[in-house]
Design an enzyme around this catalytic site. Structure first.
Site, PDB file in Angstrom:
ATOM      1  N   SER A 126      93.991 -86.206  22.946  1.00 45.77           N
ATOM      2  CA  SER A 126      94.466 -85.841  24.284  1.00 45.77           C
ATOM      3  C   SER A 126      94.879 -87.041  25.135  1.00 45.77           C
ATOM      4  O   SER A 126      95.413 -86.869  26.226  1.00 45.77           O
ATOM      5  CB  SER A 126      93.442 -84.979  25.019  1.00 45.77           C
ATOM      6  OG  SER A 126      92.374 -85.759  25.480  1.00 45.77           O
ATOM      7  N   SER A 127      94.673 -88.256  24.639  1.00 44.27           N
ATOM      8  CA  SER A 127      95.212 -89.416  25.362  1.00 44.27           C
ATOM      9  C   SER A 127      96.738 -89.428  25.281  1.00 44.27           C
ATOM     10  O   SER A 127      97.400 -90.123  26.045  1.00 44.27           O
ATOM     11  CB  SER A 127      94.658 -90.718  24.795  1.00 44.27           C
ATOM     12  OG  SER A 127      93.278 -90.767  25.057  1.00 44.27           O
ATOM     13  N   ASP A 181      89.107 -85.898  26.591  1.00 41.57           N
ATOM     14  CA  ASP A 181      89.453 -87.059  27.441  1.00 41.57           C
ATOM     15  C   ASP A 181      90.343 -86.681  28.633  1.00 41.57           C
ATOM     16  O   ASP A 181      90.124 -87.170  29.738  1.00 41.57           O
ATOM     17  CB  ASP A 181      90.153 -88.151  26.615  1.00 41.57           C
ATOM     18  CG  ASP A 181      89.195 -88.851  25.653  1.00 41.57           C
ATOM     19  OD1 ASP A 181      87.971 -88.642  25.778  1.00 41.57           O
ATOM     20  OD2 ASP A 181      89.666 -89.610  24.785  1.00 41.57           O
ATOM     21  N   THR A 216      89.406 -90.070  47.525  1.00 41.63           N
ATOM     22  CA  THR A 216      88.264 -90.985  47.467  1.00 41.63           C
ATOM     23  C   THR A 216      87.826 -91.310  46.034  1.00 41.63           C
ATOM     24  O   THR A 216      87.926 -90.480  45.133  1.00 41.63           O
ATOM     25  CB  THR A 216      87.049 -90.439  48.258  1.00 41.63           C
ATOM     26  OG1 THR A 216      85.930 -91.314  48.040  1.00 41.63           O
ATOM     27  CG2 THR A 216      86.655 -89.039  47.837  1.00 41.63           C
ATOM     28  N   GLN A 217      87.315 -92.530  45.881  1.00 41.03           N
ATOM     29  CA  GLN A 217      86.739 -92.943  44.588  1.00 41.03           C
ATOM     30  C   GLN A 217      85.385 -92.279  44.357  1.00 41.03           C
ATOM     31  O   GLN A 217      84.879 -92.274  43.242  1.00 41.03           O
ATOM     32  CB  GLN A 217      86.561 -94.466  44.558  1.00 41.03           C
ATOM     33  CG  GLN A 217      87.872 -95.230  44.550  1.00 41.03           C
ATOM     34  CD  GLN A 217      87.675 -96.747  44.662  1.00 41.03           C
ATOM     35  OE1 GLN A 217      86.588 -97.260  44.443  1.00 41.03           O
ATOM     36  NE2 GLN A 217      88.734 -97.450  45.005  1.00 41.03           N
ATOM     37  N   CYS A 218      84.780 -91.745  45.421  1.00 43.71           N
ATOM     38  CA  CYS A 218      83.482 -91.059  45.267  1.00 43.71           C
ATOM     39  C   CYS A 218      83.677 -89.743  44.539  1.00 43.71           C
ATOM     40  O   CYS A 218      84.648 -89.037  44.780  1.00 43.71           O
ATOM     41  CB  CYS A 218      82.868 -90.754  46.634  1.00 43.71           C
ATOM     42  SG  CYS A 218      82.298 -92.205  47.484  1.00 43.71           S
ATOM     43  N   THR A 227      88.946 -83.968  19.430  1.00 42.92           N
ATOM     44  CA  THR A 227      87.857 -84.259  18.487  1.00 42.92           C
ATOM     45  C   THR A 227      87.439 -83.031  17.684  1.00 42.92           C
ATOM     46  O   THR A 227      87.130 -83.129  16.501  1.00 42.92           O
ATOM     47  CB  THR A 227      86.616 -84.783  19.260  1.00 42.92           C
ATOM     48  OG1 THR A 227      86.987 -85.988  19.915  1.00 42.92           O
ATOM     49  CG2 THR A 227      85.456 -85.059  18.341  1.00 42.92           C
TER      50      THR A 227
HETATM   51  N1  ASP Z   1      89.707 -88.697  22.097  1.00 39.37           N
HETATM   52  C1  ASP Z   1      89.403 -87.295  22.055  1.00 39.37           C
HETATM   53  C2  ASP Z   1      90.492 -86.525  22.765  1.00 39.37           C
HETATM   54  O1  ASP Z   1      90.470 -86.429  23.963  1.00 39.37           O
HETATM   55  C3  ASP Z   1      88.068 -87.027  22.646  1.00 39.37           C
HETATM   56  C4  ASP Z   1      87.613 -85.592  22.574  1.00 39.37           C
HETATM   57  O2  ASP Z   1      88.281 -84.690  22.129  1.00 39.37           O
HETATM   58  O3  ASP Z   1      86.473 -85.331  22.981  1.00 39.37           O
HETATM   59  O4  ASP Z   1      91.390 -86.028  22.140  1.00 39.37           O
END
Ligand code: ASP
Length: 339
Positions: free
Chosen positions: A57-58, A89, A275-277, A12
């Site tokens: 970053s996805s 992300d 753990t999910q916690c 972002t």
């Molecule tokens: N979707 C963006 C990314 O991870 C979110 C961010 O940068 O905060 O690339």
């Protein structure tokens, strides 16, 4: 003058709105630096490299982690510290992966990004970027870097990278390190928590570039069926399964469930109990609902985050070590990821 290398991957911080769709997409590095004229005022020798095609970053991938580790390796002796600009992300995954890949680190590798693009007036990106650079360049009276580890700086706090998770998609305060104290807090001064910061290694940096992503995260929920469990666990080519368990590492006690897990372990698949916690730890045997897991040879993830567990498995499987050795190392603290 301290020499810092800024590595721009996307996220972002450097995004702009697409005119047609209105959605945010990565933009080039020149756009970003134009928005932060302060960068030229640093009493530092600041250099930068940028991914040819910056990414959200996805789209992060082990292949890109290797690229990042190689960039650091190539420039390691020329620079005093590194700042990686990265989408928030999956920043915790990248920070965790790099912590395992960069063995014997003695220089800062600080990841940062932002929740609002740098071109927006209210951006959090400027402060994050400027302070991250300052931290990467910070040295003690002995001339040694103050933070010789892979860390994330975000919204006035510095965290050990492999202890973090992205916790909030709206607030500027987006990260948490639930099981480890913050490494530093930035206010009028940057206050370092020296008791929590790792010691610099005196050995030569070793960069591990083999990562194996034949792994699966198996998220438990009440009512999970035999049919679905069977087909998930029998997915071909899986080398390790993260059992994302309840509470202190608990799971259903149904015979079919334990049998299915045991079959995988007998086949040589690693089952890693995480753990999910967000806070606390796995204690196999504490409740009756984890006694069988321990008996059949499920490995405890202790207080590791899911992000660190995923990347630690990729790293250890990539080393092609004997199965028992990998299981032993999963339970041992390698880079400050478990306590
Ligand atoms: N979707 C963006 C990314 O991870 C979110 C961010 O940068 O905060 O690339």
């Amino acid at each position: 003058m301290n020499k810092i290398l800024l590595i721009y991957t996307g996220g972002t911080i450097g995004m702009m709105q697409d005119v047609k769709s209105g959605s945010l997409k990565p933009f080039n590095f020149k756009h970003l630096t134009k928005q932060v004229p302060e960068l030229t005022r640093f009493q530092l020798d600041l250099h930068s490299v940028s991914f040819k095609k910056p990414i959200d970053s996805s789209n992060m991938h082990p292949r890109v982690w290797v690229e990042l580790a190689e960039t650091i390796e190539k420039n390691y002796n020329k620079y005093d510290g590194f700042v990686i600009l990265h989408g928030s992300d999956t920043m915790s995954y990248t920070a965790s992966a790099l912590s395992f890949m960069l063995e014997n680190l003695s220089k800062p590798v600080i990841l940062t990004g932002s929740q609002l693009p740098i071109g927006i007036i209210r951006t959090d990106g400027k402060e994050n970027l400027i302070t991250a650079i300052e931290i990467a360049a910070a040295k003690g009276k002995n001339g040694k870097p103050l933070v010789p580890e892979v860390a994330i700086y975000f919204e006035y706090e510095l965290y050990r990278g492999n202890r973090t998770l992205k916790y909030n998609s709206e607030h500027f305060d987006a990260f948490k390190s639930p099981n480890y104290p913050v490494l530093a807090e930035a206010g009028v001064h940057i206050n370092y928590n020296f008791n929590a910061i790792a010691n610099a290694s005196t050995k030569k940096l070793t960069v591990h570039k083999a990562l194996d992503n034949d792994i699966l995260v198996f998220n438990l929920f009440p009512g999970i069926s035999k049919k679905i469990t069977q087909s998930i666990l029998n997915t071909s080519d899986i080398k390790a399964i993260i059992l994302h368990s309840f509470g202190a590492g608990n799971a259903p006690t149904d015979e079919w469930f334990i049998d299915l897990l045991k079959k995988q372990i007998d086949k040589g698949v690693i089952i890693y109990n995480v753990t999910q916690c967000l806070e606390g730890r796995v204690i196999q045997g504490k409740y009756q609902t984890s006694v069988q897991l321990q008996k059949i040879g499920v490995v405890s993830g202790e207080d590791i985050t899911l992000e660190a567990a995923v990347t630690k498995l990729m790293f250890l499987l990539g080393q092609k070590l004997p199965l028992q050795k990998i299981k032993n190392l999963l339970g041992i603290n390698l880079r400050g990821e478990i306590s």
